[in-house]
Design an enzyme around this catalytic site. Structure first.
Site, mmCIF file in Angstrom:
data_model
loop_
_atom_site.group_PDB
_atom_site.id
_atom_site.type_symbol
_atom_site.label_atom_id
_atom_site.label_comp_id
_atom_site.label_asym_id
_atom_site.label_seq_id
_atom_site.Cartn_x
_atom_site.Cartn_y
_atom_site.Cartn_z
ATOM 1 N N HIS A 134 -6.455 -40.737 31.241
ATOM 2 C CA HIS A 134 -7.107 -40.068 32.297
ATOM 3 C C HIS A 134 -7.635 -40.580 33.348
ATOM 4 C CE1 HIS A 134 -10.369 -40.933 29.643
ATOM 5 N NE2 HIS A 134 -11.262 -40.399 30.403
ATOM 6 N N HIS A 179 -7.222 -41.515 25.365
ATOM 7 C CA HIS A 179 -6.041 -41.071 25.987
ATOM 8 C C HIS A 179 -6.204 -41.311 27.594
ATOM 9 C CE1 HIS A 179 -4.093 -37.115 25.343
ATOM 10 N NE2 HIS A 179 -3.987 -37.255 26.485
ATOM 11 N N HIS A 231 -1.452 -39.419 23.319
ATOM 12 C CA HIS A 231 -2.755 -40.117 23.190
ATOM 13 C C HIS A 231 -2.642 -41.558 23.468
ATOM 14 C CE1 HIS A 231 -6.954 -40.130 21.522
ATOM 15 N NE2 HIS A 231 -6.612 -41.240 20.849
ATOM 16 N N GLN A 260 -10.440 -39.310 36.672
ATOM 17 C CA GLN A 260 -11.224 -38.267 37.182
ATOM 18 C C GLN A 260 -11.338 -37.683 38.813
ATOM 19 O OE1 GLN A 260 -15.251 -38.315 35.055
ATOM 20 N NE2 GLN A 260 -14.746 -40.742 34.357
ATOM 21 N N CYS A 288 -9.134 -35.392 18.993
ATOM 22 C CA CYS A 288 -9.130 -35.795 20.795
ATOM 23 C C CYS A 288 -8.920 -34.614 21.258
ATOM 24 C CB CYS A 288 -8.035 -36.796 21.255
ATOM 25 S SG CYS A 288 -7.805 -36.724 22.953
ATOM 26 N N ASN A 301 -11.658 -44.820 35.311
ATOM 27 C CA ASN A 301 -12.260 -45.767 34.605
ATOM 28 C C ASN A 301 -11.592 -45.876 33.480
ATOM 29 O OD1 ASN A 301 -14.577 -45.799 36.165
ATOM 30 N ND2 ASN A 301 -15.528 -44.107 34.918
#
Ligand SMILES: [Zn+2]
Ligand SMILES: [Zn+2]
Length: 316
Positions: free
Chosen positions: A141, A139, A88, A143, A31, A128
């Site tokens: 995250h 993982h 992760h 945006q 990853c 998302n």
């Protein structure tokens, strides 16, 4: 390279990013967001990472559209990944409120940086999450997209908020918040600075809006205690979603803020959550009526979903 094509029938831009199709299949046990991957620092708490396959990029041609049916122009802007946490397999709902505060702080910092860039009109912070949404990477995250134009749904909301202010002399969000607090049936949770409720007009099953109690228009106006309370309510809402069906809820989390240019005193900071699971086994798909006609069909009722979410106490 990315470009934007004009949709003259809907009067909106379509981002065309052919290179995104060429995204490599990642090795299963590797990853890029993990410390030690060689792509990110060996130690970090929260990290801004440039999107490897950006739809908008500072290297794209400038956004300078001409008129005409076959108009195309450059997709200049930027796309960042916000890596929430080095671990992760940690779901966003499992991150502590203290760690969410670090995410809120990095959102604010990056918003400030992008807002002063000359080509940027709108900074869109979102997440998302979930395989059902199309996110294969577990993982944690989110945006940040920096657009060279104001996206159409933001434009519609700005027009509605500005019209309401002109006609009624008050902020539409402050009005709704006041009504929701008085009514109570659609409340989910609240703290001294933020309130989470299922909007009367919810389009998604169990849609939640987190609304700031104080009237301000973007995250740069947030105070110290507000940042802490925002982190706490995000954590609480995320835990409620994941507890609702005892599995991680696939969802979109969208920060709604004013455009970075111009005066927008009628706009009021809020976060929308669009979960796509309508029962423990069924997903909500956008099909012919939603995608083709723009009318959502929600087969859950806001008051019932709010009660379920209110009564689902966070665990863990
Ligand atoms: Zn990872
Ligand atoms: Zn307001």
């Amino acid at each position: 390279m990315s470009e934007l094509r004009w949709h003259p029938l809907l009067r909106e831009w379509v981002g065309v990013a052919a290179h995104r199709q060429g995204r490599p299949q990642m090795p299963k046990d590797w990853c890029p967001f993990d410390p030690g991957s060689g792509r990110v620092p060996d130690q970090f708490d929260v990290l801004i990472y440039p999107n490897d396959f950006p739809a908008f990029s500072p290297q794209s041609e400038p956004f300078s559209p001409d008129a005409g049916l076959y108009c195309r122009t450059g997709a200049r802007g930027s796309c960042d990944v916000v890596i929430y946490h080095p671990e992760h397999n940690l779901a966003p709902s499992q991150m502590t409120a203290g760690h969410w505060r670090k995410v809120v702080d990095i959102w604010t910092r990056r918003y400030r940086e992008l807002a002063v860039m000359p080509d940027i009109q709108y900074v869109y912070i979102f997440e998302n999450t979930g395989v059902a949404i199309g996110v294969t990477m577990p993982h944690p995250h989110g945006q940040i997209y920096a657009f060279p134009f104001i996206p159409p749904l933001i434009e519609r909301e700005l027009t509605a908020a500005s019209d309401y202010q002109r006609q009624h002399g008050e902020c539409i969000y402050c009005r709704i918040l006041c009504d929701e607090l008085a009514d109570g049936r659609r409340m989910v949770t609240a703290n001294p600075d933020f309130v989470a409720f299922v909007p009367f007009f919810a389009r998604w099953p169990g849609e939640i809006q987190i609304c700031a109690r104080r009237h301000f228009a973007d995250i740069t106006a947030i105070g110290e205690a507000e940042a802490t309370n925002l982190s706490a309510i995000i954590k609480r809402v995320r835990m409620k979603y994941d507890n609702l069906y005892s599995s991680p809820m696939p969802l979109m989390m969208l920060l709604r803020q004013k455009p970075v240019r111009g005066e927008h005193p009628y706009f009021h900071f809020h976060i929308d959550f669009y979960p796509i699971q309508r029962s423990s086994a069924k997903l909500k798909y956008l099909a012919g009526v939603e995608s083709g006609a723009g009318t959502f069909l929600n087969d859950t009722v806001a008051e019932e979903k709010a009660q379920e979410l209110r009564e689902t106490e966070p665990v863990g």
